[in-house]
Design a protein around this motif. Structure first.
Motif, PDB file in Angstrom:
ATOM      1  N   ALA A  23       0.846  -1.182   0.000  1.00  0.00           N
ATOM      2  CA  ALA A  23       0.000   0.000   0.000  1.00  0.00           C
ATOM      3  C   ALA A  23       0.886   1.238   0.000  1.00  0.00           C
ATOM      4  CB  ALA A  23      -0.928   0.009   1.214  1.00  0.00           C
ATOM      5  N   VAL A  24       0.542   2.207  -0.846  1.00  0.00           N
ATOM      6  CA  VAL A  24       1.342   3.417  -1.020  1.00  0.00           C
ATOM      7  C   VAL A  24       0.409   4.620  -0.979  1.00  0.00           C
ATOM      8  CG1 VAL A  24       2.779   4.726  -2.650  1.00  0.00           C
ATOM      9  CG2 VAL A  24       3.135   2.263  -2.364  1.00  0.00           C
ATOM     10  N   GLY A  25       0.873   5.682  -0.360  1.00  0.00           N
ATOM     11  CA  GLY A  25       0.135   6.934  -0.340  1.00  0.00           C
ATOM     12  C   GLY A  25       1.058   8.101  -0.599  1.00  0.00           C
ATOM     13  N   VAL A  26       0.551   9.103  -1.315  1.00  0.00           N
ATOM     14  CA  VAL A  26       1.311  10.322  -1.604  1.00  0.00           C
ATOM     15  C   VAL A  26       0.451  11.522  -1.236  1.00  0.00           C
ATOM     16  CG1 VAL A  26       2.348  11.758  -3.406  1.00  0.00           C
ATOM     17  CG2 VAL A  26       2.696   9.274  -3.434  1.00  0.00           C
ATOM     18  N   PHE A 303       7.841  -4.264   6.025  1.00  0.00           N
ATOM     19  CA  PHE A 303       8.688  -3.084   5.868  1.00  0.00           C
ATOM     20  C   PHE A 303       7.812  -1.854   5.670  1.00  0.00           C
ATOM     21  CE2 PHE A 303      11.517  -6.514   4.975  1.00  0.00           C
ATOM     22  CZ  PHE A 303      12.750  -6.089   5.422  1.00  0.00           C
ATOM     23  N   ALA A 304       8.266  -0.730   6.246  1.00  0.00           N
ATOM     24  CA  ALA A 304       7.524   0.524   6.168  1.00  0.00           C
ATOM     25  C   ALA A 304       8.482   1.669   5.893  1.00  0.00           C
ATOM     26  CB  ALA A 304       6.773   0.780   7.482  1.00  0.00           C
ATOM     27  N   GLU A 305       7.997   2.680   5.186  1.00  0.00           N
ATOM     28  CA  GLU A 305       8.802   3.864   4.894  1.00  0.00           C
ATOM     29  C   GLU A 305       7.900   5.092   4.876  1.00  0.00           C
ATOM     30  OE1 GLU A 305      12.582   5.133   4.704  1.00  0.00           O
ATOM     31  OE2 GLU A 305      12.120   3.011   4.386  1.00  0.00           O
ATOM     32  N   LEU A 306       8.350   6.147   5.551  1.00  0.00           N
ATOM     33  CA  LEU A 306       7.645   7.422   5.590  1.00  0.00           C
ATOM     34  C   LEU A 306       8.653   8.534   5.339  1.00  0.00           C
ATOM     35  CD1 LEU A 306       5.334   9.436   6.291  1.00  0.00           C
ATOM     36  CD2 LEU A 306       5.942   9.123   8.703  1.00  0.00           C
ATOM     37  N   ALA A 315       4.511  14.295   1.093  1.00  0.00           N
ATOM     38  CA  ALA A 315       4.843  13.101   1.877  1.00  0.00           C
ATOM     39  C   ALA A 315       4.573  11.868   1.024  1.00  0.00           C
ATOM     40  CB  ALA A 315       4.022  13.031   3.159  1.00  0.00           C
ATOM     41  N   VAL A 316       5.338  10.819   1.283  1.00  0.00           N
ATOM     42  CA  VAL A 316       5.099   9.527   0.650  1.00  0.00           C
ATOM     43  C   VAL A 316       5.225   8.446   1.711  1.00  0.00           C
ATOM     44  CG1 VAL A 316       7.533   9.383  -0.104  1.00  0.00           C
ATOM     45  CG2 VAL A 316       5.798   7.914  -1.171  1.00  0.00           C
ATOM     46  N   VAL A 317       4.298   7.492   1.661  1.00  0.00           N
ATOM     47  CA  VAL A 317       4.281   6.347   2.570  1.00  0.00           C
ATOM     48  C   VAL A 317       4.263   5.089   1.719  1.00  0.00           C
ATOM     49  CG1 VAL A 317       3.007   5.120   4.364  1.00  0.00           C
ATOM     50  CG2 VAL A 317       2.967   7.619   4.292  1.00  0.00           C
ATOM     51  N   SER A 318       5.075   4.107   2.102  1.00  0.00           N
ATOM     52  CA  SER A 318       5.064   2.824   1.396  1.00  0.00           C
ATOM     53  C   SER A 318       5.155   1.697   2.412  1.00  0.00           C
ATOM     54  CB  SER A 318       6.233   2.746   0.406  1.00  0.00           C
ATOM     55  OG  SER A 318       6.141   1.580  -0.392  1.00  0.00           O
TER      56      SER A 318
END
Length: 458
Positions: A23-26, A303-306, A315-318
């Motif tokens: 799941a990805v958010g921008v 795994f998570a990335e912010l 901002a980007v979240v993956s």
């Protein structure tokens, strides 16, 4: 840039790397875009979406640090005060260090505490129990002298939250941060996660088969001592809400000045993929003059990335549920988003040609409390392999992530001590070798953690 392009990239990368669910958010100038791929579970599939929960591991630290900054703003905690002011029972292997460690040392990873205590599944697994066992945790440096990423340090910070508020950590976090920000799907513990849609983690075995990661990240029965450093589960939609809060004025939680103080550099980082410095918790980045703040997280099959770029309201979240390939998936998403939304392109870094004499200077075994790291040569390349210590695996009744097999690394131009991993699940990670006062190689930094050298090549 359309949401369709984002969805196309996310799906193609996830399929290329075999990620079951992502799941990805921008967030860009107030507009939110989402893209999801795959399913929550291969055995019991539900489509992943922006509301699916993933364990976010160390991204949890950004919440713990923000809660402490609220207590600072309220005059209940002093960043420069010794931790013993709030946790007087604190004892360490070195009593002088225990007396000197400050709250800020915990929040910017300069406490000198090693990575973490080993959870043997026995005894008191609360934060109070963690503090009682800290005399058994090695100290890697005097407080305030160097940055080295410490889970134990953040868990100790969580105990400060408990002592100052008089509440269990999870209740204090709900009151201080989660509820006022409106994070309804950011939760601690299995009891909360299991009533929402959540992603099962997977690890890729040596034969290529995907195997369910057990336990589900840090959510182990009766274990609360790791919650401040890595115990949250959240969704992409909630994490973008969290990013909006960090970009805002702190309304309902703390003054803007204290919130934005977290972005200010408190310590330099050398040769690290994670960033070029620490603020208060946040890793700091410089993207062609644009300043970013970010944090990643890695757990068992998750795994998570912010990443947040305040100057561009971006901002980007993956989030991805596969080890180890969730890491390169998330990194590729962040790079793509920076390039396509902010016109920021990562400059390629190329290692120097293999040099046998230089390589042999660093060959040997390095370690932290729970892991071994082995540097070796085979006449044509220098390799790095890292894994959980066998005795730790044998003593645990829980499954653990697979080791990272030997992967090629190369020295980078400059002083000769910085390196780049060029293949495998850690591809793209940068770090450096430390030297003692006599100039001999004494340790290696990887993922922000210092591994001490314990053996050399014969």
């Amino acid at each position: 840039m359309s949401q369709d392009k984002l969805a196309e990239f996310v799906s193609s990368q996830a399929m290329e790397l075999g990620v079951p669910g992502a799941a990805v958010g921008v967030l860009l100038e107030g507009r939110e875009m989402y893209a999801s791929h795959g399913v929550t579970s291969l055995a019991n599939p539900l489509p992943v979406d922006e509301d699916t929960l993933f364990p976010v591991a160390s991204v949890s630290k950004t919440f713990t640090a923000t809660a402490l900054m609220r207590l600072v703003a309220e005059g209940k905690v002093d960043l420069d005060a010794p931790v013993r002011r709030y946790v007087p029972e604190l004892r360490l292997a070195d009593d002088e260090a225990a007396a000197r460690i400050t709250v800020l040392n915990l929040l910017n990873h300069t406490s000198g505490l090693d990575w973490n205590l080993i959870d043997d599944g026995k005894g008191d697994r609360s934060l109070a129990g963690l503090v009682a066992r800290l005399p058994g945790l090695p100290l890697i440096a005097p407080p305030g002298t160097r940055a080295s990423y410490s889970q134990a340090g953040y868990n100790l910070a969580g105990r400060i939250v408990e002592k100052v508020t008089g509440l269990p950590f999870e209740q204090a976090m709900a009151s201080l941060v989660l509820e006022p920000v409106g994070l309804t799907d950011t939760v601690y513990g299995l009891a909360e996660a299991m009533v929402r849609k959540f992603a099962v983690g997977y690890n890729r075995a040596e034969d290529g088969e995907l195997r369910v990661a057990r336990p589900w990240n840090a959510f182990k029965e009766g274990a609360r001592g790791d919650n401040p450093g890595g115990g949250l589960a959240s969704s992409v939609s909630d994490l973008l809400r969290w990013a909006r809060f960090q970009l805002g004025d702190g309304a309902g939680v703390l003054p803007a000045a204290e919130l934005h103080r977290m972005r200010e550099r408190t310590v330099e980082l050398r040769g690290s993929t994670l960033g070029n410095g620490f603020g208060i918790c946040w890793f700091l980045h410089d993207f062609d003059g644009l300043h970013g703040i970010g944090h990643g997280g890695s757990g068992n099959g998750q795994f998570a990335e912010l990443l947040i770029v305040p100057e561009r309201d971006f901002a980007v979240v993956s989030l991805a549920n596969l080890g180890p390939d969730g890491y390169p998936f998330n990194q590729s998403v962040v790079r793509w988003a920076l390039e396509h939304y902010l016109d920021v392109t990562e400059k390629p870094v190329r290692p120097l040609p293999y040099d046998e004499a230089r390589a042999r200077q660093v060959v040997g075994r390095y370690e932290i409390d729970a892991m071994n790291l082995d540097i070796a040569v085979d006449g044509a390349r220098l390799t790095l392999g890292v894994g959980i210590k066998p005795e730790i695996r044998e003593a645990s009744d829980e499954e653990m992530p697979p080791d990272h097999p030997a992967a090629t690394i190369g020295f980078l131009p400059g002083d000769g001590d910085e390196y780049l991993i060029t293949e495998g699940g850690l591809e793209g990670q940068r770090g450096y070798f430390s030297r003692d006062t006599y100039g001999a190689i004494s340790g290696i930094d990887i993922a922000g953690r210092l591994f001490h050298r314990v053996t050399r090549a014969s």
